[in-house]
Design a protein around this motif. Structure first.
Motif, mmCIF file in Angstrom:
data_model
loop_
_atom_site.group_PDB
_atom_site.id
_atom_site.type_symbol
_atom_site.label_atom_id
_atom_site.label_comp_id
_atom_site.label_asym_id
_atom_site.label_seq_id
_atom_site.Cartn_x
_atom_site.Cartn_y
_atom_site.Cartn_z
ATOM 1 N N ALA A 132 0.831 -1.205 0.000
ATOM 2 C CA ALA A 132 0.000 0.000 0.000
ATOM 3 C C ALA A 132 0.865 1.254 0.000
ATOM 4 N N ILE A 133 1.942 1.238 0.773
ATOM 5 C CA ILE A 133 2.843 2.394 0.808
ATOM 6 C C ILE A 133 3.440 2.654 -0.567
ATOM 7 N N ASP A 134 3.812 1.597 -1.276
ATOM 8 C CA ASP A 134 4.363 1.771 -2.626
ATOM 9 C C ASP A 134 3.344 2.449 -3.550
ATOM 10 N N VAL A 135 2.066 2.049 -3.417
ATOM 11 C CA VAL A 135 1.023 2.675 -4.242
ATOM 12 C C VAL A 135 0.887 4.154 -3.888
ATOM 13 N N HIS A 136 0.861 4.471 -2.596
ATOM 14 C CA HIS A 136 0.744 5.871 -2.182
ATOM 15 C C HIS A 136 1.914 6.712 -2.699
ATOM 16 N N MET A 137 3.111 6.164 -2.640
ATOM 17 C CA MET A 137 4.273 6.913 -3.127
ATOM 18 C C MET A 137 4.183 7.120 -4.638
ATOM 19 N N SER A 138 3.755 6.092 -5.356
ATOM 20 C CA SER A 138 3.657 6.193 -6.815
ATOM 21 C C SER A 138 2.638 7.246 -7.233
ATOM 22 N N PHE A 139 1.447 7.198 -6.655
ATOM 23 C CA PHE A 139 0.418 8.167 -7.038
ATOM 24 C C PHE A 139 0.690 9.536 -6.431
ATOM 25 N N GLY A 140 1.477 9.573 -5.359
ATOM 26 C CA GLY A 140 1.885 10.861 -4.825
ATOM 27 C C GLY A 140 2.724 11.662 -5.802
ATOM 28 N N GLU A 141 3.416 10.978 -6.683
ATOM 29 C CA GLU A 141 4.233 11.668 -7.690
ATOM 30 C C GLU A 141 3.382 12.377 -8.732
ATOM 31 N N SER A 142 2.119 11.978 -8.843
ATOM 32 C CA SER A 142 1.266 12.538 -9.912
ATOM 33 C C SER A 142 0.009 13.203 -9.355
ATOM 34 N N LEU A 143 0.061 13.697 -8.111
ATOM 35 C CA LEU A 143 -1.105 14.394 -7.556
ATOM 36 C C LEU A 143 -1.553 15.502 -8.499
ATOM 37 N N PRO A 144 -2.846 15.558 -8.818
ATOM 38 C CA PRO A 144 -3.296 16.452 -9.889
ATOM 39 C C PRO A 144 -3.474 17.917 -9.509
ATOM 40 N N SER A 145 -3.484 18.251 -8.214
ATOM 41 C CA SER A 145 -3.686 19.649 -7.847
ATOM 42 C C SER A 145 -3.180 19.875 -6.437
#
Length: 464
Positions: free
Chosen positions: A339-352
């Motif tokens: 789950a942490i890996d997913v959060h870090m990955s999508f954290g790189e592309s936060l849209p706003s």
């Protein structure tokens, strides 16, 4: 999908004269100059056009509005603080019962209780109770209504120490589908009282809540920012497991906000944050700061002693009314490395800048209430995650929704099937049974008793 489109038609208003005769508050139809303001809700994604908005002045108004909706066959939406992420405080071509004028609060300092009307926000509630050095578990944005948060369960800065908001609910006054006002608590209508504590708005319009209060004056609160690095949430996971219940923290992934205590080079860049609320003794504040420092390289920090109501306002400026929000949420028994890996990955592309992920601990006092003692079923969860975009331009809706759904799909293998109803969108109706688990059948039976016609269906609906 309903969240992506606004109604383009003007509803045909029913004859509102009988309603105006029965109501002391405001009865606002589409021709009223106040209509556009009255129909507006916190989440701009839900641009609905109700046939009528009733701004109730008291419980009698709420009774009249519920009866009118039932008798005319109009869809009925109940609005408290208007923060429903799923837009359930409004509807097309129906009646909106707006409780926002009903904001009276009476604190009994000797008994440590507070009776609050259904239109109160947590800003109202915390202001009233803080004068007596008391508080109960509330939300993390002060403009959130007490009603929606309580009925969904209620997680906040005091959860680990004092349990969920619904665990602190002692009673309620409810207008049920037949238009009557029902008092419920442990001794009166106990099945209804049980269902209200986590079952959402399925059973009636709650016009007042009675809460248990606890001694809370000042807290050590505020955010600490770190680089976007998976080691930070892994250390935070250990911190939660090894912390006294007075030490409540939320973990967040977000874009660095333009605040003076975060260096400018980190503004708008992906970071981690831990939001602290230490309600323990002030002489241990230094130890708490040391534990926060140990989580990783500190980019910026504002952690200070403050009145408890202030910690409830820390997100307010970033989340004003009128933004577009699309949320998802999941429970989990642990915060796994996957789950942490997913959060870090999508954290790189936060849209706003307003978009974020927040992980709430659901342990400590939350686990001292059994899974069938209240309608809130997920007492074996240790974490609840809320994530999704918040944005200002409706043209960005499709892109933001697609991003959130991809995030949700990537996270699902690492979380439970259930999600916290207050974090879900209106396309999550298929998760209702999973959300209530072993309590679903009892909720259905309670629904059949108090709302057999499913008048209160604009919610994460439990069908009778």
């Amino acid at each position: 999908m309903t969240t992506l489109t606004a109604s383009a038609t003007t509803p045909t208003a029913p004859d509102l004269e009988p309603l105006r005769v029965a109501v002391h508050g405001d009865v606002i139809g589409p021709s009223d100059p106040r209509y556009d303001e009255a129909r507006r809700v916190y989440n701009a994604l839900h641009d609905k056009r109700p046939a009528v908005v009733v701004r109730a002045a008291d419980a009698a108004d709420a009774m009249a509005a519920v009866s009118f909706a039932r008798d005319t066959g109009l869809p009925l939406a109940v609005r408290g603080g208007s923060h429903s992420a799923a837009g359930y405080g409004t509807c097309d071509d129906g009646l909106v019962l707006d409780l926002g004028r009903m904001r009276g609060i009476r604190v009994d300092a000797e008994r440590r209780t507070a009776r609050a009307e259904g239109g109160c926000t947590w800003r109202d509630f915390n202001h009233a109770t803080h004068a007596f050095g008391l508080a109960t578990t509330g939300g993390v944005v002060s403009s959130t209504g007490i009603g929606g948060l309580t009925l969904g369960g209620g997680m906040g800065h005091l959860s680990r120490r004092y349990g969920l908001t619904c665990d602190n609910l002692l009673g309620a006054d409810v207008v049920t589908a037949d238009g009557t006002l029902v008092r419920c608590d442990a001794d009166h209508e106990p099945d209804l009282f049980w269902a209200l504590r986590g079952g959402g708005g399925n059973f009636g319009a709650v016009v007042s809540f009675l809460y248990r209060l606890h001694p809370v004056t000042t807290v050590l609160g505020g955010p600490t920012f770190y680089p976007l690095d998976g080691d930070v949430p892994r250390r935070w996971r250990e911190l939660v497991a090894d912390s006294p219940e007075e030490f409540n923290t939320l973990f967040a992934v977000l874009l660095g906000p333009p605040v003076p205590f975060l260096p400018e080079r980190w503004h708008g860049r992906p970071v981690c944050a831990v939001i602290t609320c230490w309600s323990g003794p002030e002489d241990q504040d230094g130890t708490i700061r040391d534990r926060l420092t140990a989580l990783g390289p500190v980019l910026g920090q504002y952690v200070a002693r403050m009145p408890y109501p202030v910690v409830n306002t820390l997100f307010d400026a970033d989340l004003p009314p009128g933004l577009y929000h699309y949320w998802k949420g999941n429970f989990s028994r642990d915060l796994s490395d996957g789950a942490i890996d997913v959060h870090m990955s999508f954290g790189e592309s936060l849209p706003s800048l307003q978009s974020d992920t927040i992980v709430f601990p659901v342990d400590g006092a939350c686990h001292r209430t059994g899974p069938t003692e209240t309608a809130f079923a997920c007492r074996d969860a240790s974490f609840s995650t809320a994530f999704g975009p918040s944005f200002a331009d409706p043209a960005d809706t499709e892109r933001n929704v697609a991003w959130c759904r991809a995030y949700d799909a990537a996270l699902r293998p690492h979380t439970d099937e259930a999600g916290y109803v207050n974090f879900l969108s209106d396309d999550d109706q298929g998760r209702v049974r999973a959300n209530y688990r072993q309590n679903h059948e009892r909720l259905v039976e309670t629904k059949r008793r108090y709302d057999p016609g499913n008048l209160f269906r604009i919610n994460h609906n439990i069908t009778p």
